[in-house]
Write an enzyme that holds these catalytic residues in place. Structure first.
Site, PDB file in Angstrom:
ATOM      1  N   LYS A  70       0.168  20.582   2.407  1.00  0.00           N
ATOM      2  CA  LYS A  70       0.974  20.366   1.064  1.00  0.00           C
ATOM      3  C   LYS A  70      -0.022  20.392  -0.158  1.00  0.00           C
ATOM      4  O   LYS A  70       0.655  20.930  -1.135  1.00  0.00           O
ATOM      5  CB  LYS A  70       1.575  18.973   1.247  1.00  0.00           C
ATOM      6  CG  LYS A  70       2.557  18.988   2.146  1.00  0.00           C
ATOM      7  CD  LYS A  70       3.314  17.490   2.337  1.00  0.00           C
ATOM      8  CE  LYS A  70       4.501  17.406   1.232  1.00  0.00           C
ATOM      9  NZ  LYS A  70       5.360  16.273   1.663  1.00  0.00           N
ATOM     10  N   ASP A 107      10.130  16.675  -2.899  1.00  0.00           N
ATOM     11  CA  ASP A 107      10.410  15.192  -2.483  1.00  0.00           C
ATOM     12  C   ASP A 107      10.882  14.266  -3.672  1.00  0.00           C
ATOM     13  O   ASP A 107      11.861  13.323  -3.109  1.00  0.00           O
ATOM     14  CB  ASP A 107       8.789  14.926  -2.220  1.00  0.00           C
ATOM     15  CG  ASP A 107       8.419  15.313  -0.804  1.00  0.00           C
ATOM     16  OD1 ASP A 107       9.226  15.692   0.055  1.00  0.00           O
ATOM     17  OD2 ASP A 107       7.251  15.443  -0.712  1.00  0.00           O
TER      18      ASP A 107
END
Length: 277
Positions: A70, A107
């Protein structure tokens, strides 16, 4: 003579076996009657750059990114959204026709949409938020809460330095609280969030004094295995509104799916069942 290609998307990580994303996106593709596929791909960190160059050539329109890639993908992206650079990680990549790609982080969007759907009376401005944990997920949650208008965010982490570093990055609306005082922090909050993996199946329990929990609070856990963690069970018993972590996973997937396949999908009970199935 032009031909219509079938859009491909997927998720890359190392390992990838635990990802629920294929069930999630597969459910949407099927119920919306779309041509397209969503594929889990195990990519070793050493092969990340090479894989990201190859995927667009194979017909991929984008991928989700999970651990441990990520942060690394930000270095390789040609464009990074403001929220992804603020969080310091990306989870959604959109490939362009020239082979470059755009990195985003959804997110925080998923976290807030989950709260809006499952605690519809939650008002961000009503009081402070208490966050347990100071890792990557905590960062995404902090960014989204400040954005939503929460007046103050308090962070407590077992390693105090990590909480202090996170707080320093966001200015005076974010403060670090000693782990020993986490119980008092919880009692003062309108919203309580566990962003650690503690309480997850196969992980140690979240060892925090929860006596501060009381009716009127919203309590959410980003863990979704088990769906009802001990934190949520305790909060429910105290009369709090509780929100499990599965919705965050489902909602964070919406923007990517919409960009890749052209339709904004809905988060429904049937989707929850398909993702857990």
């Amino acid at each position: 003579m032009s031909h219509e290609s079938i859009p491909l998307a997927g998720v890359i990580g190392f390992p990838i076996i635990h990802s629920r994303s294929p069930q999630l996106h597969g459910h949407w593709l099927k119920t919306l009657g779309l041509r397209g596929h969503y594929v889990p791909m195990e990519v070793h960190p050493d092969n990340l750059a090479e894989a990201l160059q190859a995927l667009p050539k194979l017909g991929f329109v984008g991928v989700n990114v999970t651990m441990p890639h990520k942060e690394a993908v930000l270095e390789l992206a040609s464009h990074v959204t403001d929220r992804a650079s603020l969080i310091g990680a990306a989870n959604t990549l959109i490939f362009r026709e020239d082979g470059t790609f755009h990195a985003d982080n959804t997110d925080g969007y998923g976290f807030i949409e989950n709260l809006r759907q499952n605690a519809p009376d939650w008002d961000p401005q009503v009081g402070p938020a208490a966050i347990l944990g100071a890792g990557g997920a905590a960062r995404a949650v902090v960014v989204s809460l400040l954005d939503a208008g929460v007046p103050e965010v308090m962070i407590s982490n077992r390693t105090q330095l990590r909480a202090e570093r996170l707080a320093q990055d966001f200015g005076n609306r974010v403060t670090a609280v000693d782990w020993g005082h986490a119980s008092r922090m919880i009692g003062e909050a309108a919203l309580v969030v566990n962003t650690t993996s503690l309480g997850m199946a196969d992980k140690p329990e979240l060892k925090v004094n929860l006596d501060g929990l009381h009716a009127g609070q919203v309590v959410t856990d980003i863990v979704y295995n088990p769906l009802k963690t001990k934190l949520l069970a305790r909060a429910e018993a105290q009369g709090c509104v509780t929100v499990d972590g599965l919705g965050m996973l489902l909602h964070q997937a919406v923007p990517g799916f919409e960009r890749w396949f052209g339709i904004k999908p809905k988060v429904t009970e049937a989707l929850r069942d398909a993702t857990l199935g």
